[in-house]
Scaffold this motif. Structure first.
Motif, PDB file in Angstrom:
ATOM      1  N   ALA A 379      -4.076  -6.310   4.601  1.00  0.00           N
ATOM      2  CA  ALA A 379      -5.502  -6.603   4.486  1.00  0.00           C
ATOM      3  C   ALA A 379      -5.965  -7.523   5.603  1.00  0.00           C
ATOM      4  CB  ALA A 379      -5.791  -7.234   3.123  1.00  0.00           C
ATOM      5  N   ARG A 380      -5.152  -8.513   5.932  1.00  0.00           N
ATOM      6  CA  ARG A 380      -5.508  -9.437   7.006  1.00  0.00           C
ATOM      7  C   ARG A 380      -5.577  -8.716   8.342  1.00  0.00           C
ATOM      8  NH1 ARG A 380      -1.811 -12.854   6.032  1.00  0.00           N
ATOM      9  NH2 ARG A 380      -3.063 -14.044   4.567  1.00  0.00           N
ATOM     10  N   ALA A 381      -4.616  -7.814   8.582  1.00  0.00           N
ATOM     11  CA  ALA A 381      -4.602  -7.077   9.847  1.00  0.00           C
ATOM     12  C   ALA A 381      -5.817  -6.172   9.986  1.00  0.00           C
ATOM     13  CB  ALA A 381      -3.318  -6.258   9.948  1.00  0.00           C
ATOM     14  N   LEU A 382      -6.309  -5.653   8.869  1.00  0.00           N
ATOM     15  CA  LEU A 382      -7.465  -4.754   8.899  1.00  0.00           C
ATOM     16  C   LEU A 382      -8.792  -5.502   8.744  1.00  0.00           C
ATOM     17  CD1 LEU A 382      -6.086  -1.813   6.713  1.00  0.00           C
ATOM     18  CD2 LEU A 382      -6.391  -1.839   9.197  1.00  0.00           C
ATOM     19  N   GLY A 383      -8.719  -6.810   8.529  1.00  0.00           N
ATOM     20  CA  GLY A 383      -9.925  -7.589   8.348  1.00  0.00           C
ATOM     21  C   GLY A 383     -10.661  -7.254   7.076  1.00  0.00           C
ATOM     22  N   ARG A 384      -9.923  -6.949   6.026  1.00  0.00           N
ATOM     23  CA  ARG A 384     -10.511  -6.532   4.757  1.00  0.00           C
ATOM     24  C   ARG A 384      -9.978  -7.413   3.624  1.00  0.00           C
ATOM     25  NH1 ARG A 384     -11.123  -0.859   5.076  1.00  0.00           N
ATOM     26  NH2 ARG A 384     -11.729  -0.870   2.863  1.00  0.00           N
ATOM     27  N   LYS A 385     -10.678  -7.374   2.505  1.00  0.00           N
ATOM     28  CA  LYS A 385     -10.179  -8.034   1.305  1.00  0.00           C
ATOM     29  C   LYS A 385      -9.154  -7.124   0.626  1.00  0.00           C
ATOM     30  CE  LYS A 385     -14.351 -10.727   0.332  1.00  0.00           C
ATOM     31  NZ  LYS A 385     -15.418 -11.021  -0.657  1.00  0.00           N
ATOM     32  N   PRO A 386      -8.083  -7.694   0.092  1.00  0.00           N
ATOM     33  CA  PRO A 386      -7.048  -6.864  -0.543  1.00  0.00           C
ATOM     34  C   PRO A 386      -7.592  -5.916  -1.608  1.00  0.00           C
ATOM     35  CG  PRO A 386      -6.253  -9.102  -0.278  1.00  0.00           C
ATOM     36  CD  PRO A 386      -7.706  -9.122   0.119  1.00  0.00           C
ATOM     37  N   ALA A 387      -8.560  -6.366  -2.391  1.00  0.00           N
ATOM     38  CA  ALA A 387      -9.093  -5.521  -3.463  1.00  0.00           C
ATOM     39  C   ALA A 387      -9.764  -4.272  -2.917  1.00  0.00           C
ATOM     40  CB  ALA A 387     -10.071  -6.314  -4.320  1.00  0.00           C
ATOM     41  N   SER A 388     -10.366  -4.387  -1.740  1.00  0.00           N
ATOM     42  CA  SER A 388     -11.064  -3.231  -1.165  1.00  0.00           C
ATOM     43  C   SER A 388     -10.101  -2.157  -0.686  1.00  0.00           C
ATOM     44  CB  SER A 388     -11.954  -3.673  -0.002  1.00  0.00           C
ATOM     45  OG  SER A 388     -11.171  -4.086   1.109  1.00  0.00           O
ATOM     46  N   LEU A 389      -8.829  -2.526  -0.488  1.00  0.00           N
ATOM     47  CA  LEU A 389      -7.823  -1.569  -0.017  1.00  0.00           C
ATOM     48  C   LEU A 389      -7.022  -0.964  -1.159  1.00  0.00           C
ATOM     49  CD1 LEU A 389      -6.497  -3.508   3.103  1.00  0.00           C
ATOM     50  CD2 LEU A 389      -8.007  -1.519   3.092  1.00  0.00           C
ATOM     51  N   SER A 390      -7.275  -1.437  -2.376  1.00  0.00           N
ATOM     52  CA  SER A 390      -6.506  -0.930  -3.520  1.00  0.00           C
ATOM     53  C   SER A 390      -6.630   0.579  -3.710  1.00  0.00           C
ATOM     54  CB  SER A 390      -6.933  -1.658  -4.802  1.00  0.00           C
ATOM     55  OG  SER A 390      -6.572  -3.015  -4.733  1.00  0.00           O
ATOM     56  N   PRO A 391      -7.832   1.162  -3.567  1.00  0.00           N
ATOM     57  CA  PRO A 391      -7.905   2.624  -3.740  1.00  0.00           C
ATOM     58  C   PRO A 391      -7.030   3.389  -2.761  1.00  0.00           C
ATOM     59  CG  PRO A 391     -10.096   1.655  -3.873  1.00  0.00           C
ATOM     60  CD  PRO A 391      -9.174   0.560  -3.417  1.00  0.00           C
ATOM     61  N   ALA A 392      -7.017   2.975  -1.496  1.00  0.00           N
ATOM     62  CA  ALA A 392      -6.177   3.655  -0.502  1.00  0.00           C
ATOM     63  C   ALA A 392      -4.699   3.485  -0.833  1.00  0.00           C
ATOM     64  CB  ALA A 392      -6.471   3.117   0.897  1.00  0.00           C
ATOM     65  N   ARG A 393      -4.319   2.260  -1.198  1.00  0.00           N
ATOM     66  CA  ARG A 393      -2.919   2.004  -1.549  1.00  0.00           C
ATOM     67  C   ARG A 393      -2.496   2.828  -2.761  1.00  0.00           C
ATOM     68  NH1 ARG A 393      -2.608  -3.309  -4.259  1.00  0.00           N
ATOM     69  NH2 ARG A 393      -3.219  -1.930  -5.969  1.00  0.00           N
ATOM     70  N   ASP A 394      -3.307   2.827  -3.803  1.00  0.00           N
ATOM     71  CA  ASP A 394      -2.957   3.557  -5.023  1.00  0.00           C
ATOM     72  C   ASP A 394      -2.871   5.061  -4.768  1.00  0.00           C
ATOM     73  OD1 ASP A 394      -2.970   1.116  -6.244  1.00  0.00           O
ATOM     74  OD2 ASP A 394      -4.905   1.388  -7.247  1.00  0.00           O
TER      75      ASP A 394
END
Length: 426
Positions: A379-394
């Motif tokens: 998330a830090r590398a992409l400049g995003r909040k971890p919660a916003s990346l949850s759909p992609a991860r899941d």
């Protein structure tokens, strides 16, 4: 004289592409099953202990894709068959209930035992229970769904019986079904083994039911075991279903081959064709393949096809490597990459970048491509909040492209996938 024989002088031994022994296929058994002797020996002991009435646990094989889990699963099944066990195999799917596949697997297993059973009525009685189990399912609420299921017939010629393994609760039903199947195996002095590939794809209710059934069987000392194979996070999937699963199963991690086993996987089939490798060729092949069985076969096959003569040299490996890598890029890596959405690809590229350590000139000096990566760092590398990346991860986990072995980390399910992603345009 054939065209192959005319290509080289008589005093040089031709490496004939027609006789290429290597087999880089999905689930295809290699010509030499190297480095898996311990797993085969352990399973022999399991079968023998159960035959003597000793308690034993079901077995779970875990590992990345390409390490030979399916090949090993099929080999273990052959061991059971050789001991006259009943056996059946299924491949789990995320969108499929366990009822029908496990019913088909048990049907096959009991059919193998039936000719040796002294009481045909006992077999018919079990098949009646099995048919009822297969046809019973909890309504989904969709119009017409129950009616379509009721039309389905599992290929069992006896009428379905009621009152056993047909409650509609998969956990209750599977415990009763496995207990009855084990009793049939006991009648003929043998056992039943059910083999489940891609086991991490089972739904939560089905996983819970399997754990409960295996728990009951282990307490009874019944001669029925489940042998599962899945990705590295399979133990976490089982533990989430039943807390006691950590003690319920025997877990075996299937990993890359060590150097001795990888060399044997290449040299043993070559020697049967009167072809040899130079030591430097084997050094380079191990460096390229990383010891992963699928890659050993892929690089071995390409090298064989390009080598003009025996012994095969490091130069032959260098000439053949681009072809092996191109084939892997399309069939092994590319087919998986294409399944990902743009957002999912961005997530995986961040993972791949974080697994590489660059030197002063920007060259990769160390590549921990199979190591776990913290999701917070992604998330830090992409400049995003971890919660916003949850759909992609899941979604990537559901597609089987990454897995989460420990809380807060993810890793690729495919060896060398990070290296492949770094070669792809953004």
């Amino acid at each position: 004289m054939s065209s192959l024989a005319a290509r080289w002088p008589d005093n040089l031994r031709c490496v004939d592409p027609v006789r290429n022994p290597y087999a880089p296929g999905a689930g295809q058994r290699p010509p030499e099953l190297a480095g898996r002797g311990r797993e085969l020996d352990v399973f022999d002991i399991v079968l023998e202990r159960i035959a003597r009435g000793r308690p034993e646990r079901s077995l779970m094989l875990t590992g990345l894709r390409g390490v030979g889990k399916t090949v090993l699963l099929n080999t273990l099944r052959s061991q059971a068959i050789n001991r006259l066990w009943g056996s059946g195999k299924i491949e789990a799917r995320p969108d499929q209930s366990l009822r029908r596949p496990v019913a088909a697997a048990l049907h096959m297993a009991v059919r193998e035992l039936a000719p040796r059973h002294r009481a045909p009525d006992r077999i018919d009685a079990f098949l009646g229970v099995l048919k009822a189990f297969a046809q019973r399912s909890t309504p989904t609420g969709r119009a017409g769904a129950t009616k379509l299921r009721d039309r389905w017939q599992p290929g069992i010629d006896v009428p379905a019986t009621s009152g056993r393994a047909d409650s509609g609760d998969i956990e209750i039903d599977l415990v009763e079904l496995f207990s009855d199947a084990a009793a049939v195996a006991s009648d003929v002095g043998t056992g039943i083994a059910i083999f489940i590939d891609e086991m991490q794809d089972l739904g939560p209710e089905d996983v819970s039911a399997l754990c409960a059934a295996c728990h009951e069987l282990s307490q009874l000392g019944a001669p029925l075991i489940v042998v599962g194979a899945g990705l590295p996070h399979l133990p976490a999937v089982l533990s989430a279903a039943k807390s006691y699963s950590e003690r319920l199963f025997r877990y075996q991690r299937i990993d890359r081959l060590d150097r001795i086993a990888a060399d044997r996987a290449l040299c043993a089939p070559a020697e049967r064709e009167e072809v040899e490798y130079e030591q430097k060729a084997l050094d380079l092949l191990y460096e390229k393949s990383g010891g992963y069985p699928y890659f050993v076969q892929a690089y071995g096959k390409a090298t064989w096809d390009h080598a003009p003569r025996s012994p095969i040299t490091a130069a032959d490996v260098r000439v053949a490597a681009p072809e092996a890598e191109a084939e892997l890029a399309v069939g092994f890596f590319g087919s998986r990459f294409e399944r990902a959405t743009p957002a999912e690809r961005e997530y995986m590229r961040a993972m791949a970048t974080m697994s590489a350590v660059e030197g002063e000139a920007g060259a990769v000096v160390r590549d921990d491509m199979d190591a776990a990566v913290p999701t917070a760092e992604i998330a830090r590398a992409l400049g995003r909040k971890p919660a916003s990346l949850s759909p992609a991860r899941d979604a990537l986990i559901k597609k089987g492209l990454i897995y989460s072995g420990e809380r807060g980390t993810v890793a690729f399910t495919v060896p060398h996938f990070g290296r492949y992603l770094r070669t792809q345009p953004a």
